[in-house]
Design an enzyme around this catalytic site. Sequence first.
Site, PDB file in Angstrom:
ATOM      1  N   ASP A 164       0.885  -1.324   0.079  1.00 16.67           N
ATOM      2  CA  ASP A 164       0.137  -0.086   0.086  1.00 16.67           C
ATOM      3  C   ASP A 164       0.848   1.172   0.016  1.00 16.67           C
ATOM      4  OD1 ASP A 164      -3.130   0.670   1.605  1.00 16.67           O
ATOM      5  OD2 ASP A 164      -2.022   1.789  -0.016  1.00 16.67           O
TER       6      ASP A 164
HETATM    7  C1  GLC Z   1      -4.268   4.392  -0.191  1.00 15.65           C
HETATM    8  C2  GLC Z   1      -5.215   3.163  -0.007  1.00 15.65           C
HETATM    9  C3  GLC Z   1      -5.084   2.431  -0.976  1.00 15.65           C
HETATM   10  C4  GLC Z   1      -4.821   2.928  -2.204  1.00 15.65           C
HETATM   11  C5  GLC Z   1      -3.413   3.457  -2.586  1.00 15.65           C
HETATM   12  C6  GLC Z   1      -3.115   4.363  -3.751  1.00 15.65           C
HETATM   13  O1  GLC Z   1      -3.443   4.653   1.150  1.00 15.65           O
HETATM   14  O2  GLC Z   1      -4.838   2.308   1.247  1.00 15.65           O
HETATM   15  O3  GLC Z   1      -6.350   1.767  -1.092  1.00 15.65           O
HETATM   16  O4  GLC Z   1      -5.138   1.963  -3.369  1.00 15.65           O
HETATM   17  O5  GLC Z   1      -3.492   4.250  -1.198  1.00 15.65           O
HETATM   18  O6  GLC Z   1      -3.993   5.635  -3.635  1.00 15.65           O
END
Ligand code: GLC
Length: 676
Positions: free
Chosen positions: A221
């Site tokens: 993430d």
């Molecule tokens: C965020 C989210 C994830 C998302 C990523 C990119 O923090 O937790 O679901 O796809 O970052 O935006």
Amino acid sequence: MFKLSDFTLDEKLKMLIGKNGWEVETSGKAPKFEMHDGPNGCKCFENNDDWTSKIIPTHCYPALSVISNSWDEDAAFFDGEGIAMDCVDNHTEMLLAPGVNIKRSLACGRNFEYFSEDPYLAGKMAKKFIEGLQSKGVGACIKHYALNNSEYDRLNVSANADERTMHDIYLRNFKIALEAKPWAVMCSYNRINGVYASENKDLLDEKLRKEMNYDGVIMSDWGAVFNRAKSLKATLDLQMPYEEHAFGQLKKAYEAGFITDDEIDASCDRLLKMIEKAVAAKPLRTAPLTHDERYERCVSLAEGGMVLLKNDGILPLKPVKKLGVIGTFAKFPAYSGGGSANVFSKYPPKPLYDEFKKLYPETEVVFEGVFHDDGKREIINNLAKVNKAQRLAYSSDAVVMTVGTGEFEESEARDRYTIKLRPQFISVVNAVAKYNKNVILVVEASSAVDLTEVEDSVAAILFTGFAGDGMNEAIAKIISGKTNPSGKLTETFPYDIEDCYVTPDLENYYYDDYTDGVFVGYRHFDKYNLPVRYEFGFGLSYSEFEYSNLDIKKSGEDYVVSYDVKNVSKVDGKEVSQVYIKDVFSLLPRPEKELAAFSKDLIKAGETKRVSVKIEKSSLEYYLPPIKDYYLESGDFEVYVGGSSRNLPLKGKITVVMPPYTQFTPTNEIDDEMLL
Ligand code: GLC
């Protein structure tokens, strides 16, 4: 297609870290590979190197919680397929979706992005979403692996669960969804049993790669990697987004011998194979639907996922002389939750009152917002406006009142501190209902809400979810009867949040012990025989259905369950029939019932449909830690069939007979096979 030998060591190390916010770094030696959010739609930016660059408008589809409330696997497929077309139009190779985390806590701010409290339903719907997305040549990145079931302090909290709880609840949804072969899995921010997901070798390598036979990319993430070298050794292939120190960390770790060529090459190889998938999928990358057709798909997906919770007979609403439409959400609907999932709508929802004007041309439709205009911030209502609303209600034949949570309450990176409607909403609903007995309450939330203070004041309640661009058109079609509601809840609505095992008041900010074990959602309420306001699987229709003629037949290792569903009303409708199993005698305690199959069927007025579904062997098994595997116990399983988890008129039985040597109950039989 792409050879590792074409890349220098530095180029390989750079590949293990994002090029920027949204791309893989291939040093120009492989095609661009771009990825974007998210579960509601494709959210891409004009400039991938600039976080503040403009978001390109696309279609906002219903949140996945609405798709799952449809219980329609085809809807999940069409949802993924539709979003894929926007990805194709916007040079996006992979979508950072679906989110499949289990709704363990009703207060979790991201529940709108997730499918259910039940791992079987979540897994099946996620699998179809992935198939739909990848059918148009766009990769899926399933997330957030794993046990990311609340948002509070998600970069610190440790979700602590035992092996059986993980396997039977929190990994089972991923295991089922992986059958659709997503191109990537995104690890979560949190720690699991103390170790960050991004560097948790047991979670990533043992459980995901080895146990679940996953050979694709594991990525982080955004900002979930705390030590790139350690995460590489846990087999995390890609840190996202780009982080300036990561390359130096990797180089130093390599020179110190802490990470090896084999580990680097294994990850780079998986990344190059993912890019090869994108190249091979090019012929599939088409976007045949026009934007208007995509919008229509948003409307129909929204219709299928809205849940009618109460109806004293006022719905479907016959044409009236004057219809009051009250509440700001009628103008600015809560069509998405907050955070990375929200998209910039190409076709923003039209006001609800305009939709009513189209469907009720002879009716005077009058709107009174009452609350703060944009619906995105704390609502305020002033007495004069409330009074205006009361006068409108008094002079109207019926009132549609919109309340909800919106992105102000349901959002990434925060949890709700209550599931009650905000006091301003409660007071205005009751103030309005004093002057009109025909109030139709439209609840624009995407996770359980406590409606205790208002439900007796109103004639009907429609729970919409964050249903995307087509939300208001869908609401109007359901209220008018153009569409017969067919959604059913995929999470339990309790009478009181205190009846839940997990409440918003966190005992501890740094660890969250999953001592509820496998008893999550309806499994919890059944265990303690607790009454609930609206049960898992509940939803009203304008039709009525009756069940009969249950038959269960073994089919290989599975069981085929067949039953009749009759539409005894005068209105064609779709029924979601559900099949639950109960392991009557089990070595370890099992839930009172567990969802094992479901089907959504269009049944015409007066028609009887013979429905057949399959109970897979895996639904009868449970994870037995001492054998480190799933275990199927000889003995009786009860089978229940009906329209919700607490309305199961049909009951049958399966008797499983397994070879004695596979069992752990005492037996003095020596089975010949044991002697082989
Ligand atoms: C965020 C989210 C994830 C998302 C990523 C990119 O923090 O937790 O679901 O796809 O970052 O935006």
